[in-house]
Design an enzyme around this catalytic site. Structure first.
Site, mmCIF file in Angstrom:
data_model
loop_
_atom_site.group_PDB
_atom_site.id
_atom_site.type_symbol
_atom_site.label_atom_id
_atom_site.label_comp_id
_atom_site.label_asym_id
_atom_site.label_seq_id
_atom_site.Cartn_x
_atom_site.Cartn_y
_atom_site.Cartn_z
ATOM 1 N N HIS A 5 -22.730 -2.820 19.253
ATOM 2 C CA HIS A 5 -22.195 -4.115 19.734
ATOM 3 C C HIS A 5 -21.072 -3.912 20.947
ATOM 4 C CE1 HIS A 5 -18.631 -6.878 18.171
ATOM 5 N NE2 HIS A 5 -19.398 -7.141 18.979
ATOM 6 N N LYS A 76 -5.491 -15.778 23.410
ATOM 7 C CA LYS A 76 -4.977 -14.858 24.246
ATOM 8 C C LYS A 76 -5.619 -14.000 24.413
ATOM 9 C CE LYS A 76 0.144 -15.553 23.422
ATOM 10 N NZ LYS A 76 1.292 -14.998 22.956
ATOM 11 N N PHE A 77 -6.773 -13.620 23.564
ATOM 12 C CA PHE A 77 -7.673 -12.358 23.626
ATOM 13 C C PHE A 77 -8.816 -12.718 24.944
ATOM 14 C CE2 PHE A 77 -11.746 -10.929 22.586
ATOM 15 C CZ PHE A 77 -11.829 -9.653 22.947
ATOM 16 N N LYS A 80 -7.602 -12.385 28.264
ATOM 17 C CA LYS A 80 -7.623 -11.041 28.738
ATOM 18 C C LYS A 80 -8.912 -10.813 29.810
ATOM 19 C CE LYS A 80 -3.835 -9.376 27.157
ATOM 20 N NZ LYS A 80 -2.781 -9.016 28.126
ATOM 21 N N TYR A 81 -9.662 -11.475 29.641
ATOM 22 C CA TYR A 81 -11.166 -11.446 30.556
ATOM 23 C C TYR A 81 -10.925 -11.931 32.070
ATOM 24 C CZ TYR A 81 -14.675 -10.589 26.899
ATOM 25 O OH TYR A 81 -15.544 -10.012 25.846
ATOM 26 N N GLU A 271 -15.616 -11.458 10.608
ATOM 27 C CA GLU A 271 -14.265 -10.594 11.452
ATOM 28 C C GLU A 271 -12.862 -11.550 10.947
ATOM 29 O OE1 GLU A 271 -13.162 -9.631 16.139
ATOM 30 O OE2 GLU A 271 -14.647 -11.246 15.619
ATOM 31 N N HIS A 290 -19.147 -6.332 12.872
ATOM 32 C CA HIS A 290 -17.949 -6.321 11.869
ATOM 33 C C HIS A 290 -17.815 -6.220 10.679
ATOM 34 C CE1 HIS A 290 -15.527 -6.977 15.810
ATOM 35 N NE2 HIS A 290 -16.449 -8.221 16.120
ATOM 36 N N ASP A 345 -17.408 -2.996 21.164
ATOM 37 C CA ASP A 345 -16.957 -4.341 21.354
ATOM 38 C C ASP A 345 -16.822 -4.672 22.600
ATOM 39 O OD1 ASP A 345 -16.615 -7.043 20.979
ATOM 40 O OD2 ASP A 345 -15.294 -6.789 19.282
ATOM 41 N N GLN A 349 -11.093 -4.147 27.272
ATOM 42 C CA GLN A 349 -9.853 -4.463 26.477
ATOM 43 C C GLN A 349 -9.190 -3.731 25.469
ATOM 44 O OE1 GLN A 349 -12.256 -6.621 27.108
ATOM 45 N NE2 GLN A 349 -11.530 -8.617 27.581
#
Length: 449
Positions: A5, A76-77, A80-81, A271, A290, A345, A349
């Protein structure tokens, strides 16, 4: 080991991305790489418009690493890309479709692939996105793959479909959910039935092993999927269909397609969000990514155990998003006999080293005091649930890997003790026997009444 994954757009670590950005700026600053409002821009001009100098960039200022600020904040995650918070750099470096035809992204993926090939025994299954906005997406992706020769013997590709129909509908890009499904699956049927007229897509599909369904599971949907739910062609509202609706219609189309070829369905599931997602996946998925919420439902956990549905778990990812590392159920699942594997994953990050998958194994071994046999069992599970060919699985696991119990384990290749395999097999057989006896007893008592 197979990284079961991982998302292609984050398959490199942050230092790798930083080094690549600096290298391109140093070697080709005057190359035209973008077009904004009809004006062509060189790489140097792109950075000048962002008021930054790549020479001053550091791993910290790149700001792609997830931390405390992303916990329970999927929005917010996702940001981060964007390196340095700039979506322009994401479009330039981490996309397959842009002014330079996704060349930078392809070069980085190939660098990751070379490192895997050098390590010899590490494989990975990166996810590439198909959104369903247009039927041309497949051809564009296939052309990117072939033009830049992204193929690697250590990579197997999975197509992820983000659950963002509502965004496309609100912008009038799609008239209905049915059109989205049509854009995703019709090109595949056409390329499979008539490969001569779709040579590029036909070639690309040889390296695709399955489908994934991705997005933030914690998003709530007020609609409960049932036989009274609208058909996809009639789903024209701007509301997003529920998770179970997405899974069912993806499953149906994949099963139809599997009359002609062989794709696995491996959605993100459990998840966050509702526990009913795990019910939907139990009925439709070949394996899931997950599966954290299984720890809240002993019944579902037991069903996943009985069916031996593989679960690709990513404790370091979960630690930054939804669940602290110490509370992760991976160790508990492994000891109970669920078929779990470790995966990364998003190395960009969540990881610091060049070998992100080894980082996962090393930290899990230290935190949970896993034995060598535990780690080898997890690695064996990763090969079993992967999209590697039968020939490759025989190479890594032994010619009898399809057989159950110790008979299917070649200890010279897997390093998993035969007594462990015998215990797993006998325990599972006993559980199935208990259920069979219980059903028989119930039938007898019903007949006697």
């Amino acid at each position: 080991q197979v990284d079961t994954h991982i998302h292609a757009a984050a398959c490199m670590n942050q230092k790798h991305l930083l080094r690549f950005i600096k290298h391109t700026y140093q070697t080709e600053p005057d190359r035209i790489v973008a077009e904004k409002k009809g004006k062509k821009m060189t790489l140097k001009q792109v950075f000048e418009s962002l008021h930054m100098d790549p020479y001053d960039l550091t791993v910290d200022s790149l700001d792609v690493h997830a931390g405390r600020q992303t916990f329970h904040r999927f929005d917010k995650f996702n940001s981060k890309y964007n390196p340095v918070g700039a979506s322009e750099l994401r479009d330039l470096y981490l996309k397959t479709e842009n002014y330079i035809g996704g060349e930078y992204f392809a070069r980085m993926v190939k660098e990751v692939a070379r490192e895997l090939e050098e390590s010899k025994y590490q494989y990975t299954e990166p996810r590439l996105s198909i959104y369903g906005r247009s039927p041309d997406e497949w051809l564009n992706l296939a052309k990117w793959f072939i033009k830049h020769k992204v193929y690697s013997p250590n990579m197997r590709w999975i197509i992820q479909v983000p659950r963002i129909y509502d965004i496309f509908r609100s912008k009038n890009i799609l008239p209905s959910f049915g059109k989205m499904l049509e854009n995703i699956f019709v090109p595949l049927f056409e390329a499979t039935i008539n490969p001569k007229d779709h040579k590029e897509l036909h070639l690309f599909l040889k390296y695709v092993t399955g489908f994934d369904s991705v997005d933030d599971e914690s998003k709530h949907s007020g609609h409960m999927f049932s036989d009274k739910s609208l058909n996809p062609d009639l789903w024209t509202s701007e509301k997003n269909p529920p998770y179970s609706y997405y899974l069912y219609y993806m499953y149906v189309n994949i099963m139809l397609l599997n009359n002609l070829r062989n794709f696995l369905f491996r959605p993100h599931c459990g998840e966050a969000g509702s526990i009913t997602h795990l019910v939907s996946a139990f009925l439709t998925a070949d394996n899931i990514s997950h599966g954290l919420l299984l720890k809240k439902s002993p019944v579902l956990q037991y069903l996943y155990y009985l069916a031996q549905i593989p679960i690709a778990m990513s404790p370091l990812s979960n630690n930054s998003l939804f669940l602290e590392y110490s509370k992760n159920p991976l160790r508990e699942f492994l000891h109970k006999g669920l078929r779990v594997s470790l995966s990364t994953d998003d190395p960009m990050q969540f990881h610091y080293t060049k070998e992100a998958l080894m980082e996962e194994y090393a930290i899990a071994a230290q935190v949970w005091k896993l034995s060598t046999c535990d780690l080898c069992e997890i690695a064996r599970n990763s090969v079993l649930q992967s999209g590697l060919s039968d020939k490759e699985k025989q190479k890594f696991l032994g010619v009898n890997y399809c057989k159950e119990g110790p008979e299917g384990n070649d200890i010279r290749k897997t390093n998993v003790a035969q007594i462990r395999m015998a215990f797993r097999y006998e325990t599972l057989c006993n559980e199935l026997s208990f259920l069979s006896d219980a059903m028989r007893t119930e039938e007898i008592s019903t007949l006697s009444k």
